[in-house]
Design an enzyme around this catalytic site. Structure first.
Site, PDB file in Angstrom:
ATOM      1  N   LYS A 183       0.889  -1.179   0.000  1.00  0.00           N
ATOM      2  CA  LYS A 183       0.000   0.000   0.000  1.00  0.00           C
ATOM      3  C   LYS A 183       0.916   1.215   0.000  1.00  0.00           C
ATOM      4  CE  LYS A 183      -3.364   2.981   0.943  1.00  0.00           C
ATOM      5  NZ  LYS A 183      -2.534   4.198   1.202  1.00  0.00           N
ATOM      6  N   GLY A 240       4.297   3.612  11.185  1.00  0.00           N
ATOM      7  CA  GLY A 240       3.466   4.810  11.209  1.00  0.00           C
ATOM      8  C   GLY A 240       2.993   5.122  12.614  1.00  0.00           C
ATOM      9  N   SER A 241       1.833   5.752  12.708  1.00  0.00           N
ATOM     10  CA  SER A 241       1.326   6.222  13.985  1.00  0.00           C
ATOM     11  C   SER A 241       0.756   5.081  14.819  1.00  0.00           C
ATOM     12  CB  SER A 241       0.232   7.262  13.763  1.00  0.00           C
ATOM     13  OG  SER A 241      -0.922   6.650  13.200  1.00  0.00           O
ATOM     14  N   ARG A 242       0.626   5.326  16.122  1.00  0.00           N
ATOM     15  CA  ARG A 242      -0.007   4.342  16.995  1.00  0.00           C
ATOM     16  C   ARG A 242      -1.467   4.136  16.593  1.00  0.00           C
ATOM     17  NH1 ARG A 242      -0.057   4.455  23.603  1.00  0.00           N
ATOM     18  NH2 ARG A 242       1.899   5.561  23.179  1.00  0.00           N
ATOM     19  N   GLY A 244      -2.829   4.434  13.617  1.00  0.00           N
ATOM     20  CA  GLY A 244      -2.895   3.628  12.402  1.00  0.00           C
ATOM     21  C   GLY A 244      -2.536   2.177  12.654  1.00  0.00           C
ATOM     22  N   GLY A 245      -1.481   1.935  13.420  1.00  0.00           N
ATOM     23  CA  GLY A 245      -1.057   0.575  13.697  1.00  0.00           C
ATOM     24  C   GLY A 245      -2.095  -0.212  14.478  1.00  0.00           C
ATOM     25  N   GLU A 264       5.393  -0.874  13.676  1.00  0.00           N
ATOM     26  CA  GLU A 264       6.257   0.030  14.432  1.00  0.00           C
ATOM     27  C   GLU A 264       5.501   1.342  14.581  1.00  0.00           C
ATOM     28  OE1 GLU A 264       9.541   3.155  13.678  1.00  0.00           O
ATOM     29  OE2 GLU A 264      10.056   1.285  12.651  1.00  0.00           O
ATOM     30  N   CYS A 301      11.742   7.910  13.866  1.00  0.00           N
ATOM     31  CA  CYS A 301      11.106   7.132  14.929  1.00  0.00           C
ATOM     32  C   CYS A 301      12.023   6.990  16.135  1.00  0.00           C
ATOM     33  CB  CYS A 301      10.672   5.769  14.413  1.00  0.00           C
ATOM     34  SG  CYS A 301      11.886   4.982  13.355  1.00  0.00           S
ATOM     35  N   GLU A 392       4.270  10.861  22.563  1.00  0.00           N
ATOM     36  CA  GLU A 392       5.168  11.209  21.463  1.00  0.00           C
ATOM     37  C   GLU A 392       4.629  12.414  20.710  1.00  0.00           C
ATOM     38  OE1 GLU A 392       7.214   9.151  17.528  1.00  0.00           O
ATOM     39  OE2 GLU A 392       5.197   8.553  18.113  1.00  0.00           O
TER      40      GLU A 392
END
Length: 525
Positions: A183, A240-242, A244-245, A264, A301, A392
């Site tokens: 993607k 990516g972001s928390r 999104g993950g 991650e 990161c 973060e």
């Protein structure tokens, strides 16, 4: 190489019909040509169906065949030349020098996985010979690792090459023998298309099934959700972001057949500034830390978002040097308007927290989407009492936590969430305190650095780029380094198979000349 705005599904270039979008130059706000055409569920299904059809053929290729395939991809990326760097610069505002280095990292990790394949240890070939005379008898048992199945990979915003279409997730999955459906990140679609076409050409030139690689795109979350939900997909790689993950993890867990998501996500990468080190070289550490903080506009990161030190004259000198250093740092352009907006809101939220003071900042912004570096300070008691300080802020912002004594320092170490990295600045006189901290730091992070700075991740055999939640969704894995291949493999044991049906890796005589564990002895038997 012409950028067309199309998706790459197997050997075809496909113009999606679900949405249209353009890349934005974050330095100017200019919309870049061409218009990209995003896909939908039907496009995802086509890509995943091709990947499933390609799987058994691709995983049956020899390690040498896959090694040569990875090297073809690296060669093709380099053959694009400056066009790739210029497009990535226009889509991200990252300097050409940084992008040149990132391209080298991208091709280097592809070649590293080729080397790993030829080495053969990744297969973990193991033999326990039959013991027919034993009571009860032991059967002939042999084990190797095999590819898990088609993998979905999500391109990252902050590394348009090394963590994107041909990045570490893709390289390690292909090395394992897993077809990949990427993607592409909508922030750098032109860069993604150029690299995607380089992989597509390598698939064709290697004579592999077309479903070994596809790339879908779109500005909405629907494409990514459909990709993770597709029954052909057996694992997911995400950076990516928390938010999104966790969203993708929920989709994966809700499938009839749940699958692993290797995400991650979030890390503030604490830096412990121990007293003897601060006394000996605190001002130098301050300047170097600020350089690490603003590197890449803080969009790493591993950015040092939390500093911890014990009160005293040495800390006062460190603080003064850090405030002076950050005061001379210019605001710089972030990757996207969205990332800049999130950074601005994050800094504003920190500024509104009682007990957290902003003690330093960089120069004023002079253009669109520019982040002004920010430096905050709080006591250990205030930090422990308000978890909002632990969040973060993706960008050049850090919080200094001042501790009364070593007990405070240990208490804060125990309170922080899981991290990708923890750094310790320590001289010889600090080693007793460092030894006290280490057991906690081992529980909190995937990588512990001494007398360095967390920005910069070497791609090698020993690297761990992972950590306890929320740094990653699976603390047992890494997304950088050769061990990343383990995410996309699973062990299979073969009991009493006829000799002519055994896989090459575990056949008698060791035809592949692998390192193998045979009857408890490591060697080439």
């Amino acid at each position: 190489m012409t950028i067309t705005g199309e998706m790459l599904i197997g050997a075809s270039a496909v113009r999606g019909t679900e949405d249209t979008f353009q890349a934005i130059n974050p330095a100017t706000g200019e919309a870049l040509t061409p218009t990209f055409h995003g896909g939908g569920a039907a496009d995802v299904d086509r890509a995943c169906t091709l990947a499933e059809a390609a799987f058994d053929t691709f995983r049956a290729t020899s390690p040498e065949q896959r090694a040569q395939f990875l090297e073809r991809i690296a060669d093709n990326i380099e053959a694009i030349g400056d066009e790739l760097l210029q497009r990535a610069n226009a889509e991200t505002a990252l300097p050409l020098a940084r992008l040149t280095g990132e391209r080298g990292r991208t091709t280097g990790q592809l070649r590293l996985f080729a080397r790993l394949l030829r080495d053969g240890r990744w297969q973990s070939a193991t033999i326990d010979s039959a013991l027919p005379e034993r009571t009860p008898p032991r059967p002939d048992l042999r084990m190797q690792k095999i590819a898990i199945g088609p993998v979905a990979v999500f391109g990252a915003s902050n590394f348009p090459l090394a963590f994107s279409v041909a990045g570490g997730d893709t390289a390690s999955a292909l090395a394992a023998g897993c077809p990949v459906v990427v993607k592409a990140h909508p922030a750098h679609p032109g860069t993604s298309e150029l690299v995607g076409r380089a992989i597509q050409k390598a698939v064709a030139d290697a004579g592999l099934p077309e479903g070994v690689f596809s790339m879908v795109g779109g500005a909405s979350i629907a494409v990514g959700t459909a990709l993770v939900a597709h029954p052909a997909i057996q694992a997911v790689g995400f950076t990516g972001s928390r938010t999104g993950g966790l969203a993708l993890t929920q989709v994966a867990n809700n499938r009839p057949q749940p699958i692993p998501v290797y995400a991650e996500m979030s890390s503030i990468n604490p830096v412990f500034l121990l007293p003897e080190a601060l006394a000996a070289r605190g001002e130098t550490i301050a300047r170097d830390l600020v350089d690490s903080l603003v590197m890449g506009v803080g969009q790493f990161c591993t950015n040092p978002g939390l500093l911890l030190a014990i009160e005293g004259p040495s800390l006062d000198k460190f603080r003064a040097a850090a405030v002076a250093a950050i005061g001379g740092k210019p605001a710089a352009t972030m990757l996207t308007p969205g990332i800049h907006g999130a950074f601005t809101k994050g800094v504003a939220k920190l500024a509104d927290i009682n007990g957290l003071s902003q003690v330093g900042c960089g120069l004023e912004a002079t253009g669109p989407n520019q982040a002004r570096p920010a430096f905050f300070e709080a006591s250990a008691q205030q930090f422990l009492a308000d978890e909002r300080m632990h969040a973060e802020v993706f960008g050049p912002s850090t919080v200094l936590v001042t501790c009364r004594n070593a007990d405070d320092l240990v208490a804060v170490a125990r309170a922080v969430e899981g991290q990708l990295t923890v750094t310790v600045q320590a001289d010889a006189g600090d080693h007793a305190l460092a030894a006290r901290l280490l057991p906690t730091l081992e529980r909190k992070a995937g990588r512990i650095l001494f007398n360095g700075y967390p920005t910069g991740v070497e791609v090698c055999f020993a690297m761990v780029h992972g950590g306890p939640f929320p740094a990653t969704s699976d603390t047992r894995t890494t997304s950088v380094g050769t061990t990343a291949i383990d995410r996309f493999l699973r062990p299979v044991c073969y009991q009493n198979l006829p000799a002519d049906l055994l896989p090459e890796a575990v056949k008698d005589g060791n035809p592949l000349k692998l390192w193998r564990l045979k009857d408890g002895e490591l060697g080439h038997a």
